[in-house]
Design an enzyme around this catalytic site. Structure first.
Site, mmCIF file in Angstrom:
data_model
loop_
_atom_site.group_PDB
_atom_site.id
_atom_site.type_symbol
_atom_site.label_atom_id
_atom_site.label_comp_id
_atom_site.label_asym_id
_atom_site.label_seq_id
_atom_site.Cartn_x
_atom_site.Cartn_y
_atom_site.Cartn_z
ATOM 1 C CE LYS A 16 -3.771 -2.405 2.464
ATOM 2 N NZ LYS A 16 -4.577 -2.445 3.731
ATOM 3 C CE1 TYR A 33 -9.172 -3.454 1.017
ATOM 4 C CE2 TYR A 33 -8.583 -1.365 -0.002
ATOM 5 C CZ TYR A 33 -8.244 -2.472 0.757
ATOM 6 O OH TYR A 33 -6.964 -2.590 1.252
ATOM 7 C CG ASN A 48 -3.192 -2.688 7.205
ATOM 8 O OD1 ASN A 48 -3.101 -2.244 6.055
ATOM 9 N ND2 ASN A 48 -4.219 -3.404 7.605
ATOM 10 C CG HIS A 51 -5.034 -6.642 -0.184
ATOM 11 N ND1 HIS A 51 -6.231 -6.764 0.483
ATOM 12 C CD2 HIS A 51 -5.118 -7.480 -1.266
ATOM 13 C CE1 HIS A 51 -7.001 -7.625 -0.174
ATOM 14 N NE2 HIS A 51 -6.358 -8.064 -1.231
ATOM 15 C CD GLU A 65 -8.546 -9.495 -3.561
ATOM 16 O OE1 GLU A 65 -7.353 -9.827 -3.364
ATOM 17 O OE2 GLU A 65 -9.363 -9.316 -2.637
#
Ligand code: IDP
Ligand code: MG
Length: 136
Positions: A10, A50, A113, A116, A127
């Site tokens: 990310k 998402y 965080n 993913h 995905e």
């Protein structure tokens, strides 16, 4: 079972200069890199990725975060790769993720965080098709 999984490093990973540190953990684990791309995403791509979370309270700031700068998308392959990557990544909340995991060692946030990883065979297929439609 050999599996493929979709991994995102990310925007916090890119900003903090941790691409090499985190990619190195997947490589050291024995996973194979199948595809990798540095890209910036728009809100539509964030919403598609998402889809299961778009109605959640935490989603608007999550969308702002994942569209805040470039990220690295990749496909990793290996034995039980989906579960293995999620174990390497650690629990969602970096404040409680186990030391030794990416999030446990490197994140102090529930939102920022770092990574993913797809959470099931079905999610991985969806995905990978979303991020790397040309991958067969
Ligand atoms: P996962 O990334 O471990 O699969 P999910 O529950 O699928 O976690 O949530 C997707 C992402 O949304 C998380 O990685 C994190 O960035 C963010 N997120 C999840 N829950 C919260 C929360 O309670 N507050 C803020 N951000 C959250
Ligand atoms: Mg998830």
């Amino acid at each position: 079972m050999i599996q493929r999984t979709l991994v995102l490093l990310k925007p916090d990973t890119v900003r903090r200069g941790l691409i090499g540190e985190i990619l190195g953990r997947y490589e050291a684990k024995g996973l194979t890199l199948v595809a990798m791309d540095l890209r910036a995403i728009d809100e539509a791509q964030a919403d598609a990725h998402y889809a299961e979370h778009v109605e959640r309270d935490f989603y608007p700031p999550l969308r702002a975060f994942v569209t805040s700068g470039p990220l690295v998308a990749m496909v990793l392959e290996g034995d039980e790769a989906i579960e293995v990557v999620r174990a390497v990544n650690g629990a969602t909340d970096g404040r409680v993720a186990a030391p030794g995991s990416v999030r446990g060692d490197l994140s102090l946030s529930n939102r920022e965080n770092l990574v993913h990883g797809s959470d099931s065979v079905q999610s991985a297929a969806r995905e990978i098709d979303l991020w790397f439609p040309d991958l067969t």
